[in-house]
Each structure stands twice: as C-alpha cells, then as structure tokens.
Design an enzyme around this catalytic site. Structure first.
Site, PDB file in Angstrom:
ATOM      1  N   LYS A 154     139.525 -27.293 -22.581  1.00 24.51           N
ATOM      2  CA  LYS A 154     140.734 -28.088 -22.816  1.00 24.51           C
ATOM      3  C   LYS A 154     140.929 -28.471 -24.274  1.00 24.51           C
ATOM      4  O   LYS A 154     141.954 -29.057 -24.638  1.00 24.51           O
ATOM      5  CB  LYS A 154     140.692 -29.360 -21.959  1.00 24.51           C
ATOM      6  CG  LYS A 154     140.625 -29.098 -20.459  1.00 24.51           C
ATOM      7  CD  LYS A 154     140.525 -30.404 -19.678  1.00 24.51           C
ATOM      8  CE  LYS A 154     140.433 -30.141 -18.176  1.00 24.51           C
ATOM      9  NZ  LYS A 154     140.328 -31.411 -17.403  1.00 24.51           N
TER      10      LYS A 154
ATOM     11  N   GLU B 239     124.311   7.639 -11.306  1.00 28.43           N
ATOM     12  CA  GLU B 239     122.986   7.055 -11.222  1.00 28.43           C
ATOM     13  C   GLU B 239     122.469   7.166  -9.794  1.00 28.43           C
ATOM     14  O   GLU B 239     123.169   7.660  -8.905  1.00 28.43           O
ATOM     15  CB  GLU B 239     122.997   5.598 -11.694  1.00 28.43           C
ATOM     16  CG  GLU B 239     123.950   4.690 -10.954  1.00 28.43           C
ATOM     17  CD  GLU B 239     124.077   3.320 -11.606  1.00 28.43           C
ATOM     18  OE1 GLU B 239     123.691   3.157 -12.779  1.00 28.43           O
ATOM     19  OE2 GLU B 239     124.585   2.408 -10.935  1.00 28.43           O
TER      20      GLU B 239
ATOM     21  N   TYR C  57     128.191   4.805 -23.891  1.00 31.95           N
ATOM     22  CA  TYR C  57     128.235   4.726 -25.348  1.00 31.95           C
ATOM     23  C   TYR C  57     127.429   5.856 -25.986  1.00 31.95           C
ATOM     24  O   TYR C  57     127.877   6.487 -26.956  1.00 31.95           O
ATOM     25  CB  TYR C  57     127.668   3.387 -25.852  1.00 31.95           C
ATOM     26  CG  TYR C  57     128.118   2.162 -25.114  1.00 31.95           C
ATOM     27  CD1 TYR C  57     129.343   2.121 -24.434  1.00 31.95           C
ATOM     28  CD2 TYR C  57     127.328   1.021 -25.081  1.00 31.95           C
ATOM     29  CE1 TYR C  57     129.745   0.984 -23.747  1.00 31.95           C
ATOM     30  CE2 TYR C  57     127.724  -0.119 -24.402  1.00 31.95           C
ATOM     31  CZ  TYR C  57     128.930  -0.132 -23.731  1.00 31.95           C
ATOM     32  OH  TYR C  57     129.317  -1.258 -23.046  1.00 31.95           O
TER      33      TYR C  57
ATOM     34  N   ILE D  15     134.296  -7.752 -16.622  1.00 30.42           N
ATOM     35  CA  ILE D  15     133.057  -7.511 -17.366  1.00 30.42           C
ATOM     36  C   ILE D  15     131.881  -8.219 -16.708  1.00 30.42           C
ATOM     37  O   ILE D  15     130.755  -7.721 -16.706  1.00 30.42           O
ATOM     38  CB  ILE D  15     133.209  -7.999 -18.824  1.00 30.42           C
ATOM     39  CG1 ILE D  15     134.414  -7.319 -19.497  1.00 30.42           C
ATOM     40  CG2 ILE D  15     131.932  -7.743 -19.602  1.00 30.42           C
ATOM     41  CD1 ILE D  15     134.324  -5.814 -19.582  1.00 30.42           C
ATOM     42  N   THR D  16     132.128  -9.375 -16.145  1.00 25.68           N
ATOM     43  CA  THR D  16     131.090 -10.221 -15.538  1.00 25.68           C
ATOM     44  C   THR D  16     130.245  -9.452 -14.515  1.00 25.68           C
ATOM     45  O   THR D  16     130.783  -8.687 -13.710  1.00 25.68           O
ATOM     46  CB  THR D  16     131.751 -11.417 -14.831  1.00 25.68           C
ATOM     47  OG1 THR D  16     132.684 -12.025 -15.727  1.00 25.68           O
ATOM     48  CG2 THR D  16     130.714 -12.435 -14.415  1.00 25.68           C
ATOM     49  N   GLU D  17     128.945  -9.678 -14.557  1.00 31.15           N
ATOM     50  CA  GLU D  17     128.055  -9.042 -13.574  1.00 31.15           C
ATOM     51  C   GLU D  17     127.587 -10.056 -12.527  1.00 31.15           C
ATOM     52  O   GLU D  17     127.758 -11.259 -12.684  1.00 31.15           O
ATOM     53  CB  GLU D  17     126.850  -8.421 -14.273  1.00 31.15           C
ATOM     54  CG  GLU D  17     125.943  -9.391 -14.978  1.00 31.15           C
ATOM     55  CD  GLU D  17     124.751  -8.696 -15.622  1.00 31.15           C
ATOM     56  OE1 GLU D  17     124.305  -7.658 -15.100  1.00 31.15           O
ATOM     57  OE2 GLU D  17     124.266  -9.203 -16.644  1.00 31.15           O
TER      58      GLU D  17
ATOM     59  N   HIS E 261     121.024  -1.716 -12.506  1.00 28.69           N
ATOM     60  CA  HIS E 261     122.226  -2.122 -11.799  1.00 28.69           C
ATOM     61  C   HIS E 261     121.914  -2.530 -10.367  1.00 28.69           C
ATOM     62  O   HIS E 261     121.070  -1.935  -9.711  1.00 28.69           O
ATOM     63  CB  HIS E 261     123.245  -0.967 -11.760  1.00 28.69           C
ATOM     64  CG  HIS E 261     123.943  -0.768 -13.064  1.00 28.69           C
ATOM     65  ND1 HIS E 261     124.667   0.359 -13.349  1.00 28.69           N
ATOM     66  CD2 HIS E 261     124.057  -1.556 -14.156  1.00 28.69           C
ATOM     67  CE1 HIS E 261     125.180   0.263 -14.559  1.00 28.69           C
ATOM     68  NE2 HIS E 261     124.815  -0.896 -15.065  1.00 28.69           N
TER      69      HIS E 261
ATOM     70  N   THR F 292     137.537 -18.070 -25.030  1.00 29.37           N
ATOM     71  CA  THR F 292     137.111 -19.098 -25.978  1.00 29.37           C
ATOM     72  C   THR F 292     135.593 -19.182 -26.091  1.00 29.37           C
ATOM     73  O   THR F 292     135.068 -19.845 -26.989  1.00 29.37           O
ATOM     74  CB  THR F 292     137.662 -20.485 -25.574  1.00 29.37           C
ATOM     75  OG1 THR F 292     137.206 -20.807 -24.259  1.00 29.37           O
ATOM     76  CG2 THR F 292     139.182 -20.492 -25.616  1.00 29.37           C
ATOM     77  N   GLY F 293     134.880 -18.550 -25.172  1.00 25.87           N
ATOM     78  CA  GLY F 293     133.420 -18.543 -25.228  1.00 25.87           C
ATOM     79  C   GLY F 293     132.926 -17.610 -26.317  1.00 25.87           C
ATOM     80  O   GLY F 293     133.682 -16.801 -26.868  1.00 25.87           O
TER      81      GLY F 293
END
Length: 282
Positions: free
Chosen positions: A40, A203, A155, A91-93, A243, A14-15
């Site tokens: 909510k 890397e 990519y 996905i979160t870092e 990273h 929802t973000g």
C-alpha cells in the site's frame, strides 16, 4: 497469443524479484502497462503505476505475469480474469494443487491461456516481447521454436542455438505437477504462429512429450523438424528430481522409453545441449 502488441500487467512487481524482472521486461521491449501489488506504500515503480487490484486500472490489459507467493496465486488469477486478462504466465512455484485445478477449470470456461505454474515464461525474439525471467542475451533471433518444461535447460540450449539457427519463440511450460499448457497445446500455439522447427525439452515422468509429439504430427508438423532433448536420464525410479512433476512412475515415464518411442515417430534425439546447434538440416 503472445506478441509486441500485448498489454501486460505485473502482479507482485513491487517485490525484489518481481521488480527486477519487470524492469528487464520493459528494457527488452515488452509493453508493461501496470502493476498490481498488496504493498500500500508504493504507487509507482520504474514509471509504472501500482494498483491494489486490476479493476482500478483505467485501461486495457490482455496479459499478466505473476510473481506473487504461492498462496496468493489463485487470488491474483481471479482478479486478472475478472478484469479481462486472457493470457497468464505464472512464475511462482509450488502452487497448491487444488488451486491449480481451480485455475484450469476457470481458464477453460473463460478462454484463458496459462503458462505455468513454476515456469520461466515466454520470449518472442522477433517481437522484442518477453513475459518471463529468462536471460534474453541467450536468445538470438532465428527460426527454431522451443517448448520446455525446464527453465535452465531452456536457457542453455537457447545459448547454443544462438550460435547456429537462432530462436524464434520459447515457451516455458512449467515444472509443477499441474500446469496450464501441455506439450500438445504448445505445438498448437507454434502451429498458429507458423513455426516449423521445434526443440522439445522434456524430463522424466508422465507421457506429456509423447502425446504432444503425436498431436504435433497429426496437425502437420514434420517429425524431421522436431528435435528432442530429455533431462533426468539417470534419475532413479520413484525419486523426485528438481521439479515437482518430474518423477518416474512406470515404464512410460522413463527417458529410455520416451526416446525410443519418439525415434520410432521419426523425431531426432540429442544427448547433450550443445548438439542442438547442428540438429536441423539446412
């Protein structure tokens, strides 16, 4: 593990960030069946029902993708695996290291597969399946599989591959110090799917690429079908580059060592992303 038959739940859909990528996944063909959010006030987004917990969803889910804040990843992970999810893309870092270690321990005990944290996800071009944030226009169907620690380099190289042999599947492993799937496990996934040509994007720091390629050859990959490209060639020792996991600590973490070692194994190295287009023999 990842196919058009997977039923996907989006955590944090929802973000602004999560909703954008959820819509892109649905448009690509991914079977998104529900969304879990702490909001909510939203019960449906882009035609997808929103729940406070996956246990509220009256249906089957085998795959989840997380767009939740770092401090909420462990909670989302627990909710997902308690409700039968077997494949998780984070996905979160900057997920707290202790939380990542707890997730890995739980994953091994429950037979759960993890990509990430801090990863771009996975795209399977022949299946119209994308659980991630990669720009799908750069991934034209073909016969080269990608294993990558980097999102943006995935990519860029995919774009060049799309002008040549094309991409079959791309796995983004993630750039945090602790990740759920390492290079060796990435090769194992590709072996199970029957892919032979692999582009490995590595890397600086660690020995994951070395151990991964050694394992790949052990399970039947031909070295001449593996091409490697490394980011961070000129990174100074002891300095973290982008990273959290990309930091040189000792000789074996240097690009020069990794390239030399992999060449001895018979792997072809490329110095620039555009060279991948013609890196394989026909």
């Amino acid at each position: 593990m990842f196919s058009k038959f997977n039923k996907v739940c989006v955590y944090g859909g929802t973000g602004k960030y999560g909703s954008y990528h959820m819509k892109k996944m649905i448009e690509y063909g991914t079977n998104v069946v529900c969304c879990v959010s702490k909001n909510k006030y939203i019960d449906k987004i882009d035609g997808i029902n929103v729940y406070q917990s996956l246990r509220e969803f009256d249906g089957e889910v085998d795959t989840a993708i997380f767009f939740v804040p770092a401090q909420n990843v462990l909670e989302a992970f627990s909710d997902a695996i308690e409700n039968g999810v077997k494949n998780i893309v984070i996905i979160t870092e900057h997920v707290p290291v202790h939380d990542s270690l707890k997730m890995l321990k739980l994953a091994k005990s429950k037979g759960v597969n993890i990509l990430g944290p801090n990863c771009p996800g996975v795209i399977h071009t022949h299946e119209n399946f994308k659980v991630g944030i990669m720009p799908e226009k750069y991934f034209k169907p073909g016969n080269v599989a990608i294993i990558s620690r980097s999102g943006t380099l995935m990519y860029e190289t995919a774009k060049h591959l799309s002008d040549g042999p094309g991409v079959s599947i791309a796995l983004g492993l993630g750039g945090d110090p602790i990740v759920g799937t390492n290079v060796a496990e990435g090769f194992e996934i590709l072996k199970g799917l029957g892919y032979e040509k692999v582009l490995l994007i590595g890397e600086i720091g660690g020995e994951d690429e070395i151990r991964g390629v050694e394992y790949a050859i052990k399970i039947g990959f031909s070295p001449e079908n593996i091409v490697a490209f490394f980011a961070g060639r000129h990174a100074p020792e002891g300095k973290r580059m982008g990273h959290a996991g990309a930091i040189i600590e000792g000789e074996r973490g240097k690009i020069s060592f990794k390239e030399s070692y992999l060449k001895q194994l018979g792997v072809r190295m490329v110095n620039f992303p555009w060279e991948v287009r013609n890196a394989w023999k026909s």
